[in-house]
Every structure is written in structure tokens, then in C-alpha cells.
Write an enzyme that holds these catalytic residues in place. Sequence first.
Site, PDB file in Angstrom:
ATOM      1  N   SER A  67       0.839  -1.193   0.000  1.00 24.02           N
ATOM      2  CA  SER A  67       0.000   0.000   0.000  1.00 24.02           C
ATOM      3  C   SER A  67       0.883   1.256   0.000  1.00 24.02           C
ATOM      4  CB  SER A  67      -0.972  -0.056   1.184  1.00 24.02           C
ATOM      5  OG  SER A  67      -1.988   0.913   1.045  1.00 24.02           O
ATOM      6  N   HIS A  92      -7.201  -7.592   1.259  1.00 26.68           N
ATOM      7  CA  HIS A  92      -6.202  -6.541   1.080  1.00 26.68           C
ATOM      8  C   HIS A  92      -5.028  -6.716   2.030  1.00 26.68           C
ATOM      9  CE1 HIS A  92      -4.649  -2.657  -0.116  1.00 26.68           C
ATOM     10  NE2 HIS A  92      -4.643  -2.263   1.152  1.00 26.68           N
TER      11      HIS A  92
END
Length: 234
Positions: free
Chosen positions: A81, A215
Site C-alpha cells: 500500500s 487486502h
Amino acid sequence: MSAQPPILACLPFAGSGAGFFREWEKLGIPDVTLLPVQLPGREERFLDDPFTEVADAVAELTPRILADAGDRADLVLFGHSLGAVLAYEIARELERIGHPGPRHLFVSGSPGPHDGRTERATGLADEEFIAGVQRFAGYRHAAFDDPELVEVLLPILRSDVEMHENYRPTGTEPLSVPITALRGEQDELVSREQAEQWAGVTSGPFAYRELPGGHMYLVDDPERLLRLTAASTR
């Protein structure tokens, strides 16, 4: 190829620190030498002001990584991320200064660098901000359930989110380093199409890999991830 395993420098996601990756060292995965990268404002760097600009982070972290790695060319970068953005810009900086590394760049849970986030959490009131970050991250940080820890974590998290949301790539010239884009199979925040955008930022080899989970797949099964990185850099 070096007889030693490459050094895997790990860049944290928003609100996290080197301690997250230090837990991975306990797994004892062969062919992986971990270099957890610490950001200011957390853990042993608690008193240091956190970054709010990616450029400032890259300027400080690049020489720090090289010093910790001993200037070895067999350096591999991993980031998830926000960490993916940091790893990418550090790879760009290494190429700019003529360093022979990195050998490989692993970008995880992230769209390509030219796909900026449209929904923002920066500037929201605390409760809205936390809710927005949970939505972006796809998981709830345990510290959010402890008022005292929230007070400590919020300034760091706000700085990290601001840094990520304000990020713009420093250039469009493709890297030459091989890139592997990683994504959880059930990631509802980053699509396969978005992850594969990273193919356009290198003239070198590109691979796309999915791992079980959402995620934050790397929280659930770091061993599988580390074995993949080791196999990809042999």
C-alpha cells in the site's frame, strides 16, 4: 549471483512500522535476509516527526537503507500500500544515483503509481477519519479499540495517509528493475487491473501474483509471501 541471499528491505503500510516486519524474522525463512525499514514517529523513532511528503521520506530512507544493507547490489524492495509507493520511489532514486540495485521490486496491495486515490480521509474529524482508513485498509487496527493507543496512533496515521493521498510520481520514465505486483485474491480495494498497472512502469520483466486473502493478506500468511519473494529472486 551472490552466494548470500538478497536483502529484502520492507517498507510499511500506513500506521505501521518496522516492528511488523521484525515479526517475520522469527519465521526463519531460508534465502531471505529481512531489513525492516523504520519510519519516524513510531517505535524507536517515536520522537521524530513523521513524514507528510513522499519526497522527504525517499530523501531520508534511501541512504539509510543503503547504509544498513552495506551498499550491496543484491537489494530487493518490498512495500505494501503506502509502502509500495515508497519502495517504487526509492527504486527510482537508486537508479537516478547509479546504484546497481535493486535486484527486484515487489509492490503489494497497490494500484499503479499514476492512479491517484479519489476518495480522501485527510482533514476529516477523528471518527470519520478512522472509519475512512478502515475502509481503505480493509481491516481494523487493534489500537482503535483503546482510547490511549488511538491518541498515540492518530497523528502517525494522519501523517501517513496525508503522505499517501498527496503523492504524485516524480517521473514517467520506466524503471529497468523487474517488478512483481502482489495482491490478495479477495482484495476489494485494489483490483487485478489496478495491480497490473505496474507493468507499465518498468522496461524489465513484470509478473503478477495473487495470494489467498484480502487486502491485508500479508497479516494472515507472511510465510507464503516470503517464500514467493525468495523464489522470485533466486
